[in-house]
Write a protein that holds these residues in place. Structure first.
Motif, mmCIF file in Angstrom:
data_model
loop_
_atom_site.group_PDB
_atom_site.id
_atom_site.type_symbol
_atom_site.label_atom_id
_atom_site.label_comp_id
_atom_site.label_asym_id
_atom_site.label_seq_id
_atom_site.Cartn_x
_atom_site.Cartn_y
_atom_site.Cartn_z
ATOM 1 N N LEU A 1 0.818 -1.219 0.000
ATOM 2 C CA LEU A 1 0.000 0.000 0.000
ATOM 3 C C LEU A 1 0.851 1.269 0.000
ATOM 4 O O LEU A 1 0.349 2.350 0.307
ATOM 5 C CB LEU A 1 -0.926 -0.002 1.232
ATOM 6 N N SER A 2 2.105 1.154 -0.374
ATOM 7 C CA SER A 2 3.044 2.271 -0.241
ATOM 8 C C SER A 2 2.700 3.462 -1.125
ATOM 9 O O SER A 2 3.127 4.590 -0.841
ATOM 10 C CB SER A 2 4.472 1.793 -0.545
ATOM 11 N N HIS A 3 1.948 3.241 -2.198
ATOM 12 C CA HIS A 3 1.646 4.357 -3.096
ATOM 13 C C HIS A 3 0.463 5.198 -2.604
ATOM 14 O O HIS A 3 0.109 6.194 -3.239
ATOM 15 C CB HIS A 3 1.375 3.852 -4.513
ATOM 16 N N PHE A 4 -0.135 4.798 -1.470
ATOM 17 C CA PHE A 4 -1.175 5.619 -0.851
ATOM 18 C C PHE A 4 -0.547 6.489 0.241
ATOM 19 O O PHE A 4 0.501 6.155 0.797
ATOM 20 C CB PHE A 4 -2.268 4.746 -0.223
ATOM 21 N N SER A 5 -1.221 7.571 0.551
ATOM 22 C CA SER A 5 -0.808 8.419 1.672
ATOM 23 C C SER A 5 -1.369 7.793 2.947
ATOM 24 O O SER A 5 -2.572 7.845 3.194
ATOM 25 C CB SER A 5 -1.336 9.842 1.493
ATOM 26 N N LEU A 6 -0.477 7.205 3.759
ATOM 27 C CA LEU A 6 -0.906 6.406 4.895
ATOM 28 C C LEU A 6 -0.504 7.037 6.221
ATOM 29 O O LEU A 6 0.617 7.554 6.354
ATOM 30 C CB LEU A 6 -0.285 5.002 4.821
ATOM 31 N N PRO A 7 -1.356 6.962 7.222
ATOM 32 C CA PRO A 7 -0.944 7.315 8.584
ATOM 33 C C PRO A 7 -0.101 6.194 9.169
ATOM 34 O O PRO A 7 0.114 5.162 8.519
ATOM 35 C CB PRO A 7 -2.282 7.458 9.320
ATOM 36 N N ASP A 8 0.374 6.371 10.388
ATOM 37 C CA ASP A 8 1.151 5.311 11.036
ATOM 38 C C ASP A 8 0.291 4.050 11.174
ATOM 39 O O ASP A 8 -0.901 4.118 11.459
ATOM 40 C CB ASP A 8 1.625 5.762 12.413
ATOM 41 N N LEU A 9 0.935 2.920 10.981
ATOM 42 C CA LEU A 9 0.246 1.637 11.101
ATOM 43 C C LEU A 9 0.198 1.205 12.563
ATOM 44 O O LEU A 9 1.220 1.163 13.245
ATOM 45 C CB LEU A 9 0.976 0.572 10.278
ATOM 46 N N THR A 10 -0.997 0.871 13.046
ATOM 47 C CA THR A 10 -1.164 0.301 14.377
ATOM 48 C C THR A 10 -1.264 -1.216 14.230
ATOM 49 O O THR A 10 -2.062 -1.709 13.437
ATOM 50 C CB THR A 10 -2.428 0.840 15.067
ATOM 51 N N VAL A 11 -0.444 -1.958 14.969
ATOM 52 C CA VAL A 11 -0.369 -3.407 14.836
ATOM 53 C C VAL A 11 -0.955 -4.074 16.077
ATOM 54 O O VAL A 11 -0.573 -3.759 17.210
ATOM 55 C CB VAL A 11 1.081 -3.863 14.630
ATOM 56 N N TYR A 12 -1.886 -4.997 15.835
ATOM 57 C CA TYR A 12 -2.515 -5.747 16.921
ATOM 58 C C TYR A 12 -2.096 -7.210 16.803
ATOM 59 O O TYR A 12 -2.484 -7.903 15.868
ATOM 60 C CB TYR A 12 -4.032 -5.602 16.854
ATOM 61 N N SER A 13 -1.314 -7.658 17.757
ATOM 62 C CA SER A 13 -0.754 -9.001 17.713
ATOM 63 C C SER A 13 -1.727 -10.020 18.290
ATOM 64 O O SER A 13 -2.754 -9.686 18.892
ATOM 65 C CB SER A 13 0.561 -9.043 18.492
ATOM 66 N N SER A 14 -1.366 -11.276 18.110
ATOM 67 C CA SER A 14 -2.158 -12.408 18.584
ATOM 68 C C SER A 14 -1.417 -13.115 19.707
ATOM 69 O O SER A 14 -0.190 -13.004 19.829
ATOM 70 C CB SER A 14 -2.387 -13.390 17.427
ATOM 71 N N PRO A 15 -2.123 -13.872 20.549
ATOM 72 C CA PRO A 15 -1.409 -14.832 21.399
ATOM 73 C C PRO A 15 -0.583 -15.749 20.503
ATOM 74 O O PRO A 15 -0.956 -16.012 19.356
ATOM 75 C CB PRO A 15 -2.538 -15.605 22.087
ATOM 76 N N ILE A 16 0.539 -16.257 20.998
ATOM 77 C CA ILE A 16 1.411 -17.062 20.139
ATOM 78 C C ILE A 16 0.946 -18.511 20.036
ATOM 79 O O ILE A 16 1.416 -19.249 19.177
ATOM 80 C CB ILE A 16 2.881 -17.006 20.608
ATOM 81 N N SER A 17 0.015 -18.933 20.887
ATOM 82 C CA SER A 17 -0.547 -20.285 20.784
ATOM 83 C C SER A 17 -1.946 -20.281 21.374
ATOM 84 O O SER A 17 -2.360 -19.329 22.046
ATOM 85 C CB SER A 17 0.333 -21.312 21.516
ATOM 86 N N HIS A 18 -2.697 -21.352 21.091
ATOM 87 C CA HIS A 18 -4.066 -21.538 21.603
ATOM 88 C C HIS A 18 -4.967 -20.339 21.301
ATOM 89 O O HIS A 18 -5.763 -19.919 22.130
ATOM 90 C CB HIS A 18 -4.039 -21.816 23.110
ATOM 91 N N TYR A 19 -4.856 -19.817 20.071
ATOM 92 C CA TYR A 19 -5.622 -18.636 19.694
ATOM 93 C C TYR A 19 -6.786 -18.959 18.768
ATOM 94 O O TYR A 19 -7.696 -18.147 18.610
ATOM 95 C CB TYR A 19 -4.710 -17.617 18.997
#
Length: 366
Positions: A25-43
């Motif tokens: 998506l680099s060719h769009f004007s983007l705000p900062d990306l917020t990243v929401y992670s997952s539990p690493i197991s049993h998710y």
């Protein structure tokens, strides 16, 4: 196995997703990306396994997607602990029971954070009344071993329900416990922990918005139930009957009084709002009563059709939840002609895969 689900390995794959999404998506004007992670197991709340019969033995299997080689599955760390416990306990009960094991080819598990479990047994044979009796015994035997569950039997053109065909999930969202009925064999978010983060993000980015909310592809009301408090009224659409049934239940059990579900596709609703067609399924709903300044879409992997895209351009705010960044990119080409991206988020619904779930909020340009 522990190394496969280490924090280091998880963080590396998540960083790769972030890099790939930003590049796409680099060719769009983007705000900062917020990243929401997952539990690493049993998710993962759902798991599906083929059943392999080897003389008197049987066990869960999966197939390697590259080599097609059969892999025996004794534990499944990405699935919930509830699913793993049921996997261990159901096989010894099935082995000596000819009626339950004969022609059984698959077992599906569907669990919740609230501790409910649904097990579906799939067969290459017609299921009899005797099968039902044995399935009821199986349910009781599992309960005696601490696995409380509902059981469903499926065969060609046949479905036998032992008790009920749904589970009721409870998700804590922004200090509120939201109840969601989830029906077997219908779509629900697979990673409940990340789904909570998605709902909280959507609630946060819609606070203070004016007017009413329109939602396409609402499913069982996953987003609309959580967002109803932020709007005067909410009108949501969904075409799948099972999902509409669940959504109606969820509206009632959560005491939501400003949300209505219409059983229409996005394309049908676009025709209705343009007054091109009338639908009996909109009987009792006056579209002119709504001032929808905000629209939320959570489309399938194919993205949005051109008519729906053109319709979206008339709304002040667009919330786009995407399960396919490539079709999101294509759709944003159209939407950024009239709107600017104000919020940008990645939700890691499927750790250790290339799958990326994205949230984008666009505001209309003045």
């Amino acid at each position: 196995m522990a190394e496969c689900f280490s924090n280091e390995k998880y963080q590396q794959q998540l960083e790769n997703k972030v890099t790939n999404l930003k590049a796409l998506l680099s060719h769009f004007s983007l705000p900062d990306l917020t990243v929401y992670s997952s539990p690493i197991s049993h998710y993962r709340m759902r798991a599906e396994f083929r059943i392999w019969h080897d003389k008197d033995d049987l066990y869960h299997i999966m197939y390697d997607k590259n080599t097609k080689k059969r892999i025996k599955v004794e534990t499944f760390p990405i699935a919930t602990a509830l699913v793993n416990d049921a996997m261990q306990k159901i096989i010894p009960l099935l082995k000596p029971n000819y009626l339950l094991r004969h022609m059984l080819f698959q077992i599906d598990y569907f669990s919740t954070l609230s501790g409910e479990l649904l097990i579906t047994l799939l067969y290459h044979k017609k299921l009899s009344d005797e099968w039902r009796v044995e399935a009821e015994k199986l349910k009781q035997q599992l309960a005696e071993q601490g696995v409380n569950c509902h059981i469903i039997g499926r065969a060609s053109n046949q479905k036998i329900v032992i008790d009920v065909d749904y589970v009721d999930e409870v998700l804590p969202v922004m200090g509120n416990n939201l109840i969601y009925r989830q029906v077997e064999n219908s779509f629900t978010q697979p990673n409940a922990a990340v789904n909570i983060k998605m709902l909280e993000w959507a609630t946060s980015v819609t606070q203070g918005l004016s007017g009413d909310l329109l939602e396409f592809y609402c499913g069982n009301g996953n987003f609309s139930i959580a967002l109803a408090r932020n709007f005067r009224k909410v009108l949501a659409t969904e075409i799948a009957k099972a999902s509409v049934y669940s959504a109606q239940h969820n509206i009632a059990v959560n005491h939501i009084n400003n949300l209505i579900i219409a059983r229409l596709s996005a394309e049908e609703f676009t025709s209705a709002i343009r007054k091109e067609r009338e639908f009996n399924r909109l009987k009792g709903i006056n579209l002119d009563d709504y001032q929808c300044d905000t629209v939320l879409v959570d489309p399938p992997r194919a993205g949005l059709d051109i008519e729906t895209l053109n319709n979206l351009k008339s709304y002040k705010t667009i919330i786009y939840i995407s399960c396919n960044p490539h079709t999101l990119c294509e759709n944003l080409q159209q939407l950024t002609e009239t709107h600017s991206i104000k919020h940008f988020a990645l939700f890691d619904q499927f750790p250790y895969t290339e799958h990326i779930e994205t949230g984008v909020v666009l505001h209309k340009n003045n």
